[in-house]
Motif scaffolding. Sequence first.
Motif, PDB file in Angstrom:
ATOM      1  N   PRO A   1     -32.432  40.853  12.813  1.00  0.00           N
ATOM      2  CA  PRO A   1     -32.088  40.699  14.433  1.00  0.00           C
ATOM      3  C   PRO A   1     -30.580  40.510  14.477  1.00  0.00           C
ATOM      4  O   PRO A   1     -30.174  39.705  13.674  1.00  0.00           O
ATOM      5  CB  PRO A   1     -32.868  39.887  14.908  1.00  0.00           C
ATOM      6  CG  PRO A   1     -34.189  39.558  13.890  1.00  0.00           C
ATOM      7  CD  PRO A   1     -33.507  39.817  12.562  1.00  0.00           C
ATOM      8  N   VAL A   2     -29.978  40.935  15.631  1.00  0.00           N
ATOM      9  CA  VAL A   2     -28.458  40.664  15.831  1.00  0.00           C
ATOM     10  C   VAL A   2     -28.239  39.225  16.152  1.00  0.00           C
ATOM     11  O   VAL A   2     -27.297  38.697  15.507  1.00  0.00           O
ATOM     12  CB  VAL A   2     -28.407  41.507  16.992  1.00  0.00           C
ATOM     13  CG1 VAL A   2     -26.591  41.372  17.454  1.00  0.00           C
ATOM     14  CG2 VAL A   2     -28.153  43.118  17.009  1.00  0.00           C
ATOM     15  N   GLY A   3     -29.185  38.544  16.620  1.00  0.00           N
ATOM     16  CA  GLY A   3     -29.065  37.106  16.858  1.00  0.00           C
ATOM     17  C   GLY A   3     -28.960  36.416  15.446  1.00  0.00           C
ATOM     18  O   GLY A   3     -27.970  35.439  15.335  1.00  0.00           O
ATOM     19  N   THR A   4     -29.861  36.727  14.576  1.00  0.00           N
ATOM     20  CA  THR A   4     -29.619  36.084  13.368  1.00  0.00           C
ATOM     21  C   THR A   4     -28.420  36.432  12.685  1.00  0.00           C
ATOM     22  O   THR A   4     -27.832  35.623  11.982  1.00  0.00           O
ATOM     23  CB  THR A   4     -30.895  36.644  12.387  1.00  0.00           C
ATOM     24  OG1 THR A   4     -32.084  36.349  13.186  1.00  0.00           O
ATOM     25  CG2 THR A   4     -30.898  36.039  10.834  1.00  0.00           C
ATOM     26  N   LEU A   5     -28.141  37.260  12.704  1.00  0.00           N
ATOM     27  CA  LEU A   5     -26.686  37.975  12.194  1.00  0.00           C
ATOM     28  C   LEU A   5     -25.556  37.193  12.680  1.00  0.00           C
ATOM     29  O   LEU A   5     -24.605  36.658  11.907  1.00  0.00           O
ATOM     30  CB  LEU A   5     -26.453  39.584  12.317  1.00  0.00           C
ATOM     31  CG  LEU A   5     -25.032  39.824  11.515  1.00  0.00           C
ATOM     32  CD1 LEU A   5     -25.123  40.509  10.279  1.00  0.00           C
ATOM     33  CD2 LEU A   5     -24.367  41.119  12.676  1.00  0.00           C
ATOM     34  N   MET A   6     -25.553  37.205  13.950  1.00  0.00           N
ATOM     35  CA  MET A   6     -24.433  36.425  14.830  1.00  0.00           C
ATOM     36  C   MET A   6     -24.449  34.908  14.307  1.00  0.00           C
ATOM     37  O   MET A   6     -23.556  34.156  14.029  1.00  0.00           O
ATOM     38  CB  MET A   6     -24.638  36.497  16.105  1.00  0.00           C
ATOM     39  CG  MET A   6     -24.236  37.922  16.632  1.00  0.00           C
ATOM     40  SD  MET A   6     -24.784  37.793  18.398  1.00  0.00           S
ATOM     41  CE  MET A   6     -23.554  37.144  19.184  1.00  0.00           C
ATOM     42  N   SER A   7     -25.793  34.418  13.947  1.00  0.00           N
ATOM     43  CA  SER A   7     -25.857  32.917  13.435  1.00  0.00           C
ATOM     44  C   SER A   7     -25.430  32.603  12.229  1.00  0.00           C
ATOM     45  O   SER A   7     -24.419  31.854  12.011  1.00  0.00           O
ATOM     46  CB  SER A   7     -27.228  32.692  13.541  1.00  0.00           C
ATOM     47  OG  SER A   7     -27.584  31.243  13.178  1.00  0.00           O
ATOM     48  N   ARG A   8     -25.616  33.721  11.424  1.00  0.00           N
ATOM     49  CA  ARG A   8     -25.213  33.683   9.970  1.00  0.00           C
ATOM     50  C   ARG A   8     -23.734  33.877   9.895  1.00  0.00           C
ATOM     51  O   ARG A   8     -22.998  33.066   8.942  1.00  0.00           O
ATOM     52  CB  ARG A   8     -25.981  35.001   9.120  1.00  0.00           C
ATOM     53  CG  ARG A   8     -27.166  34.472   8.855  1.00  0.00           C
ATOM     54  CD  ARG A   8     -27.795  35.717   8.090  1.00  0.00           C
ATOM     55  NE  ARG A   8     -29.164  35.615   8.012  1.00  0.00           N
ATOM     56  CZ  ARG A   8     -29.932  36.275   7.300  1.00  0.00           C
ATOM     57  NH1 ARG A   8     -29.526  37.376   6.566  1.00  0.00           N
ATOM     58  NH2 ARG A   8     -31.270  35.981   7.321  1.00  0.00           N
ATOM     59  N   VAL A   9     -23.123  34.706  10.615  1.00  0.00           N
ATOM     60  CA  VAL A   9     -21.699  34.888  10.799  1.00  0.00           C
ATOM     61  C   VAL A   9     -20.923  33.516  11.256  1.00  0.00           C
ATOM     62  O   VAL A   9     -19.980  33.197  10.528  1.00  0.00           O
ATOM     63  CB  VAL A   9     -21.124  36.084  11.402  1.00  0.00           C
ATOM     64  CG1 VAL A   9     -19.611  36.095  11.790  1.00  0.00           C
ATOM     65  CG2 VAL A   9     -21.572  37.164  10.881  1.00  0.00           C
ATOM     66  N   ALA A  10     -21.427  32.937  12.222  1.00  0.00           N
ATOM     67  CA  ALA A  10     -20.825  31.691  12.650  1.00  0.00           C
ATOM     68  C   ALA A  10     -21.059  30.710  11.760  1.00  0.00           C
ATOM     69  O   ALA A  10     -19.811  29.974  11.527  1.00  0.00           O
ATOM     70  CB  ALA A  10     -21.715  31.386  13.936  1.00  0.00           C
TER      71      ALA A  10
END
Length: 181
Positions: free
Chosen positions: A140-149
């Motif tokens: 999911p996009v939210g998971t990706l954003m969390s990993r990038v952050a």
Amino acid sequence: MNAKTPGFNVIGQLAALRRYALSLVRNPDDAEDLVHDALVKAYERQGTFRTGANVRNWLMSILHNAHVDRLRQRRSMQRRHDGAAEIAETAIPANQDHSVRLTQLRNAFFTLPEEQRAALHLVAIEELSYQEAATALGIPVGTLMSRVARARERLRSFEQSGPSATVTHLRIVGGTGDDQQ
């Protein structure tokens, strides 16, 4: 299909699966991991098993395919690492201090957990949008954003601990501190 159905004796095939896995990977721990992965896939796909078919052949095929998938993943990861290292080494002809710092930063990037490194690479280096990167990774996009952050935060903390950071634990010994150099 139920795992208790006659003809679907997975437990009876464990020894053969372990032997085959060990011959493929030549490491007992990796072989156990491979057998585990194959059994998970077999459980998930037990509905595709045809009644009356040879369960041993079916399981061996799943194990073999799991091994091939692992090899592909490993090669892909190695190509990404080599490509990133190649780019990092040739991108900036820098002075010695800067060059050392870039090498340290590259090494810090490679110490990130695989999931964070992959997410950050796709977004920051390959310049994919969050949606494109999430789709590529199947998350999911939210998971990706969390990993990038999290990856950026770890690299930021590495940068703040570098030579440009304020050093507070050192003191001048033998002098007034007014000396001009």
